[in-house]
Scaffold this active site. Structure first.
Site, PDB file in Angstrom:
ATOM      1  N   PRO A  87       0.840  -1.206   0.000  1.00 55.21           N
ATOM      2  CA  PRO A  87       0.000   0.000   0.000  1.00 55.21           C
ATOM      3  C   PRO A  87       0.869   1.247   0.000  1.00 55.21           C
ATOM      4  O   PRO A  87       1.911   1.289   0.657  1.00 55.21           O
ATOM      5  CB  PRO A  87      -0.787  -0.132   1.303  1.00 55.21           C
ATOM      6  CG  PRO A  87      -0.845  -1.609   1.550  1.00 55.21           C
ATOM      7  CD  PRO A  87       0.472  -2.143   1.066  1.00 55.21           C
ATOM      8  N   CYS A  88       0.433   2.262  -0.733  1.00 57.86           N
ATOM      9  CA  CYS A  88       1.327   3.381  -1.039  1.00 57.86           C
ATOM     10  C   CYS A  88       0.857   4.714  -0.480  1.00 57.86           C
ATOM     11  O   CYS A  88       1.260   5.768  -0.968  1.00 57.86           O
ATOM     12  CB  CYS A  88       1.513   3.488  -2.545  1.00 57.86           C
ATOM     13  SG  CYS A  88      -0.073   3.503  -3.446  1.00 57.86           S
ATOM     14  N   GLN A  89       0.015   4.709   0.563  1.00 55.02           N
ATOM     15  CA  GLN A  89      -0.530   5.972   1.032  1.00 55.02           C
ATOM     16  C   GLN A  89       0.554   6.945   1.485  1.00 55.02           C
ATOM     17  O   GLN A  89       0.429   8.150   1.333  1.00 55.02           O
ATOM     18  CB  GLN A  89      -1.486   5.736   2.217  1.00 55.02           C
ATOM     19  CG  GLN A  89      -2.739   4.988   1.837  1.00 55.02           C
ATOM     20  CD  GLN A  89      -2.597   3.486   2.046  1.00 55.02           C
ATOM     21  OE1 GLN A  89      -1.507   2.937   1.971  1.00 55.02           O
ATOM     22  NE2 GLN A  89      -3.705   2.831   2.304  1.00 55.02           N
TER      23      GLN A  89
END
Length: 352
Positions: A87-89
């Site tokens: 996940p790249c938040q």
């Protein structure tokens, strides 16, 4: 189904609904397992990857020894590929609260634990471009040092997805690393004029004409999100084929107070897609016209689930399980399979 490439096998970390697994399997690579913390992905993943395992674990707590027992993979297997699309938040340019997404910042370190333990032949990483551009984050540099120290050669690029078979205006970070070959041939970009919305969706491509709030009892993928009464009026007066909220900015009934006097502030929100341009990035909220330029180019509604999945390059027969919001999240979170297939081909070409 693609012919299996002899020996090549992959484990898809942070697999989600299986976009990466789909692309790699299309290249003939056997997918041993997908790992994800979200149980909602299980049904979709297993429906499409019937010979793979879905491991519902938090990688922070999961141990390499447990994975070894579960799918019986070996250390120093030259034909083994680890895929890591965490996940790249944390690095996303639209993220406004770094402290809320620091969890995702550390997932690469945990992925690194598995690489160190197994030393697979290949490692593939996909993420947002911000992983490179961030001035205050050294996770990537540390990861690259780790790869070099352990004998991996690597290449990474920021790519445009519309140059890799995906009709979206979307940039992604992709890294391919190997400890079994010094010559990593990154797939070449392909500039084409047909990476457009028109080339993928619309009645001429077999997509039905729909209303907002459409419910198809036979196929949930044709479902669309219902619009509020105001949003129905807004999209009706938004010009077809790329129109935006400027069309109703002076209408006191339709104008949104937060946008008054801010004509260039999130201008694409409530906009329509253009027929003859790539789509904007398909996000987890692509079914909502209020969350981006997700209005249909011509019909007075947002995108259907099937249209979003198609713009993500999922095969027409890919099965998504769940409700409207859940499936939209699965589609928006996924790596586009066609882009993944081309990355996988770069590895297959070295094992032909």
């Amino acid at each position: 189904m693609a012919k299996k490439v002899k020996g090549l096998q992959a484990v898809d970390f942070f697999c989600g609904a299986g976009g990466m697994s789909c692309g790699f399997s299309q290249s003939g690579i056997e997918i041993l397992a997908g790992i994800d913390i979200e149980p909602q992905f299980r049904e979709t993943y297993l429906a499409n990857h019937k010979n793979s395992k879905f491991i519902n674990r938090d990688i922070i707590k999961y141990q390499p020894e447990e994975l070894k027992k579960e799918i019986k993979i070996s250390k120093f297997d030259d034909s083994l590929i680890f895929i890591g699309c965490s996940p790249c938040q944390y690095w996303s340019k639209i993220n406004k609260a770094k402290h809320r997404s620091s969890y995702s910042n550390n997932l690469i370190y945990d992925f690194q634990r598995f690489i160190k333990y197994f030393m697979p032949g290949y490692v593939v990483v996909e993420n947002v471009p911000g992983i490179v551009n961030s001035k205050n984050n050294h996770v990537l540099l540390s990861f690259l040092d780790f790869l070099t120290f352990h004998g991996y050669k690597y290449e990474y690029q920021i790519i445009r997805t519309d140059h890799y078979g995906v009709p979206q205006k979307r940039n992604r970070f992709v890294l391919i690393a190997s400890r079994v070959t010094n010559a990593i041939v990154f797939p070449k970009p392909e500039v084409r004029n047909d990476m457009t919305v028109r080339a993928f969706i619309g009645p001429h491509n077999g997509f039905p004409i729909l209303q907002d709030g459409h419910v198809d009892p036979a196929n949930i993928m044709n479902n669309t999100s219902a619009l509020s009464s105001l949003n129905k009026l807004r999209i009706k007066v938004t010009p077809k084929d790329g129109g935006d909220r400027m069309a109703w900015k002076d209408d006191p009934k339709l104008q949104i107070p937060a946008y008054e006097g801010k004509d260039h502030y999130y201008r694409s929100v409530y906009g329509r897609l253009w027929w003859d341009k790539p789509s904007t990035t398909i996000t987890t909220r692509f079914i909502a016209t209020s969350c981006g330029r997700f209005g249909h180019p011509e019909e007075d509604r947002g995108l259907s689930l099937k249209e979003g999945a198609t713009l993500q390059t999922f095969p027409k027969n890919y099965q998504f399980k769940g409700g409207l919001v859940s499936i939209a999240k699965q589609i928006g979170n996924a790596v586009p399979p066609e882009m993944a297939r081309r990355m996988a081909n770069a590895i297959v070409s070295k094992n032909g």
